[in-house]
Design an enzyme around this catalytic site. Structure first.
Site, PDB file in Angstrom:
ATOM      1  N   ARG A  38      37.185  39.994  48.213  1.00 24.62           N
ATOM      2  CA  ARG A  38      37.632  38.683  47.737  1.00 24.62           C
ATOM      3  C   ARG A  38      37.226  37.566  48.695  1.00 24.62           C
ATOM      4  O   ARG A  38      37.920  36.556  48.817  1.00 24.62           O
ATOM      5  CB  ARG A  38      39.142  38.647  47.512  1.00 24.62           C
ATOM      6  CG  ARG A  38      39.619  39.557  46.384  1.00 24.62           C
ATOM      7  CD  ARG A  38      41.084  39.296  46.046  1.00 24.62           C
ATOM      8  NE  ARG A  38      41.591  40.358  45.186  1.00 24.62           N
ATOM      9  CZ  ARG A  38      42.819  40.870  45.290  1.00 24.62           C
ATOM     10  NH1 ARG A  38      43.653  40.435  46.220  1.00 24.62           N
ATOM     11  NH2 ARG A  38      43.218  41.807  44.464  1.00 24.62           N
ATOM     12  N   ARG A  42      39.715  32.156  45.767  1.00 22.43           N
ATOM     13  CA  ARG A  42      40.686  31.067  45.843  1.00 22.43           C
ATOM     14  C   ARG A  42      40.973  30.548  47.244  1.00 22.43           C
ATOM     15  O   ARG A  42      41.545  29.469  47.394  1.00 22.43           O
ATOM     16  CB  ARG A  42      41.996  31.522  45.186  1.00 22.43           C
ATOM     17  CG  ARG A  42      41.867  31.689  43.680  1.00 22.43           C
ATOM     18  CD  ARG A  42      43.104  32.344  43.093  1.00 22.43           C
ATOM     19  NE  ARG A  42      43.225  33.724  43.515  1.00 22.43           N
ATOM     20  CZ  ARG A  42      44.274  34.499  43.219  1.00 22.43           C
ATOM     21  NH1 ARG A  42      45.288  34.002  42.540  1.00 22.43           N
ATOM     22  NH2 ARG A  42      44.306  35.754  43.623  1.00 22.43           N
ATOM     23  N   ARG A  51      35.193  25.951  40.093  1.00 22.28           N
ATOM     24  CA  ARG A  51      35.871  26.693  39.026  1.00 22.28           C
ATOM     25  C   ARG A  51      36.835  25.826  38.227  1.00 22.28           C
ATOM     26  O   ARG A  51      37.395  26.288  37.208  1.00 22.28           O
ATOM     27  CB  ARG A  51      36.687  27.848  39.641  1.00 22.28           C
ATOM     28  CG  ARG A  51      36.009  29.194  39.791  1.00 22.28           C
ATOM     29  CD  ARG A  51      35.891  30.017  38.516  1.00 22.28           C
ATOM     30  NE  ARG A  51      37.022  29.947  37.618  1.00 22.28           N
ATOM     31  CZ  ARG A  51      38.132  30.673  37.703  1.00 22.28           C
ATOM     32  NH1 ARG A  51      38.287  31.557  38.678  1.00 22.28           N
ATOM     33  NH2 ARG A  51      39.094  30.545  36.815  1.00 22.28           N
ATOM     34  N   ASP A  87      34.625  40.380  37.825  1.00 18.94           N
ATOM     35  CA  ASP A  87      35.960  40.965  37.715  1.00 18.94           C
ATOM     36  C   ASP A  87      35.807  42.363  37.141  1.00 18.94           C
ATOM     37  O   ASP A  87      34.871  42.622  36.358  1.00 18.94           O
ATOM     38  CB  ASP A  87      36.847  40.117  36.798  1.00 18.94           C
ATOM     39  CG  ASP A  87      38.295  40.575  36.842  1.00 18.94           C
ATOM     40  OD1 ASP A  87      38.659  41.510  36.088  1.00 18.94           O
ATOM     41  OD2 ASP A  87      39.071  40.036  37.658  1.00 18.94           O
ATOM     42  N   TYR A 162      44.927  49.624  33.199  1.00 18.42           N
ATOM     43  CA  TYR A 162      45.041  48.358  32.485  1.00 18.42           C
ATOM     44  C   TYR A 162      45.003  48.573  30.967  1.00 18.42           C
ATOM     45  O   TYR A 162      45.777  47.974  30.216  1.00 18.42           O
ATOM     46  CB  TYR A 162      43.913  47.407  32.890  1.00 18.42           C
ATOM     47  CG  TYR A 162      44.124  46.733  34.221  1.00 18.42           C
ATOM     48  CD1 TYR A 162      45.188  45.859  34.419  1.00 18.42           C
ATOM     49  CD2 TYR A 162      43.251  46.950  35.281  1.00 18.42           C
ATOM     50  CE1 TYR A 162      45.383  45.229  35.636  1.00 18.42           C
ATOM     51  CE2 TYR A 162      43.437  46.333  36.498  1.00 18.42           C
ATOM     52  CZ  TYR A 162      44.506  45.478  36.673  1.00 18.42           C
ATOM     53  OH  TYR A 162      44.701  44.858  37.884  1.00 18.42           O
TER      54      TYR A 162
END
Length: 355
Positions: A38, A42, A51, A87, A162
Site C-alpha cells: 500500500r 491514501r 483520485r 485491487d 469475499y
C-alpha cells in the site's frame, strides 16, 4: 522452477540486476531493498488529489491514472520496487461479478456464492477482459526503467472469503461453513478462482511485471491443518501456473505465523512475514531455499523518528543471517501515516545496510 533457476533472458534486462530482484533470488545485494505494501494510496496527498471524485474500481481501469499512482511512491520515497496499483477484486469485476468497493466498508458482492449453481458466475478470465492492465504496465515499465514492477493478485482463499461472505468479515462463518460442510463445492470454488488468479498474473507478467505477489490477506484465520487440506492446493496451482516465467513469486498473509512453512511450500520464492514473528524465527519456520520479506509493524511509523529507527534495526538485526531479505512492513501502509516517515525509513534502511 524457482527464481534462482530462471534463465536471464526471461527477465526484463534493466530491472534484472536491481537490489530487489537480487534479494528475491537470494543473491548478494548492495543494500537491503525496500518497498511497502500500500505504498501507493491514501497516505499520499498527491494520490488523494488525482483520485478525487473517481471511484476505486474505475481508477483501476484507467491506464494513465494507474501509471501515475503507481509511480508516486517511487518518486517520493525512493523505494526499490513499484507495485502495480489495483485491487484484488479487479479480476472478479472483469469477469462480470456484480460487486463494488464501498468507501469505509470494502468489496461488497451483490450475489454471494453459496451453492454449486452460483459457480456459474465465475467464467474464465481472458487478456481482453483486462486490456487496461496490459496498457498500464506497458506505460509503467517504460517510465520505471531499471526499477522493478511487482504485479499482484488476491489468493483463492481470500477471494473466496469475499465471494461467499458477500463482503468483508471478521469470522468468515459462511466461508468456513462451506469449507467444512461441503468440501467438494469449496474445492471447486477455489480451483476456479486459482485459474482466474493465474490468468490475471500471467497478463501482468507478459506485459512486463518483474515479480508478482499473491496476497492471501485472510489466511491467518485458518488452522494449519485446514490450510493444508483446503487452501494450499489452490494456491499451489496458481504458483505452478506461472512457474515457467521465471519471475520471483511472493506469498503474503496477515496473522500467518503458524502457516509460514506451508505458504512457502505452496510454491513461493519469497515468503512475506507480518510483524508478529521475528525474521530469524520466520526463517526457521519457512526453511532453507526461500527469501523473506518484512516485517516492521506499520503502527511503529506513528512513533518519533528515533523509535522508528530503533525498531527498524531490530528487524534488520533479526534478518542479518537470512539468505535473502526484502524490507517491508508487516502489513500495508496505514492511511494516516506521515509520508515523510516512509521516506526517512527507506533512507535509513539503505544507509544502515549499505555494503
Amino acid at each position: 522452477m524457482s527464481a534462482n533457476d530462471a534463465p536471464r533472458a526471461q527477465q526484463p534486462s534493466a530491472p534484472y540486476e536491481s537490489a530487489f530482484l537480487k534479494a528475491c533470488r537470494r543473491e548478494p545485494v548492495p543494500h537491503t531493498p525496500v518497498w511497502f505494501m500500500r505504498q501507493a494510496g491514501r497516505s499520499l496527498p498527491e494520490y488523494r488529489k488525482v483520485r478525487e471524485g473517481i471511484p476505486m474500481l474505475e481508477s483501476c481501469m484507467r491506464p494513465e491514472l494507474v501509471t501515475e499512482i503507481t509511480l508516486q511512491p517511487v518518486r517520493r520515497h525512493g523505494v526499490d520496487a513499484a507495485i502495480y496499483f489495483s485491487d484484488i477484486v479487479v479480476p472478479l469485476k472483469a469477469i462480470g461479478i456484480d460487486l463494488d468497493i464501498k468507501p469505509g466498508i470494502g468489496p461488497v458482492v451483490e450475489r454471494p456464492i453459496r451453492t454449486r449453481a452460483d459457480l456459474a458466475q465465475l467464467r474464465d478470465l481472458t487478456p481482453e477482459d483486462v486490456s487496461y492492465v496490459t496498457e498500464a504496465i506497458g506505460l509503467l515499465t517504460r517510465e520505471l526503467g531499471a526499477t522493478p514492477l511487482i504485479g499482484f493478485a488476491g489468493a483463492p482463499f481470500t477471494l473466496a472469503s469475499y465471494l461467499v461472505e458477500g463482503g468483508p468479515s471478521r469470522t468468515y462463518e459462511n466461508a468456513k461453513a462451506m469449507m467444512y460442510g461441503d468440501p467438494g463445492l469449496w474445492a471447486d470454488l477455489l480451483d476456479r478462482l486459482a485459474e482466474i488468479t493465474a490468468a490475471f498474473l500471467k497478463v501482468q507478467i507478459e506485459a512486463g511485471a518483474s515479480a508478482v505477489q499473491l496476497f492471501d490477506s485472510w489466511a491467518g484465520a485458518l488452522a494449519p491443518v485446514d490450510y493444508r487440506r483446503s487452501v494450499l492446493p489452490a494456491s499451489a496451482k496458481v504458483f505452478e501456473a506461472i512457474a515457467g516465467y521465471g519471475v520471483p513469486r511472493i506469498h503474503f498473509g496477515v496473522g500467518t505465523g503458524e502457516l509460514l512453512g506451508l505458504m512457502g511450500e505452496a510454491g513461493a520464492d519469497v515468503v512475506g512475514v507480518d510483524w508478529r514473528v521475528p525474521m530469524d524465527e520466520a526463517a526457521r519456520r519457512v526453511g532453507a531455499g526461500k527469501a523473506l520479506q518484512g516485517n516492521l509493524d506499520p503502527t511503529v511509523l506513528f512513533a518519533p523518528t528515533e523509535a522508528v529507527e530503533a525498531k527498524t534495526l531490530e528487524v534488520l538485526d533479526s534478518a542479518k543471517d537470512l539468505e535473502g531479505h526484502i524490507f517491508n512492513l508487516g502489513h500495508g501502509v496505514m492511511p494516516t501515516t506521515d509520508p515523510d516517515a516512509l521516506t526517512r525509513l527507506v533512507e535509513h534502511v539503505h544507509t544502515r545496510t549499505a555494503r
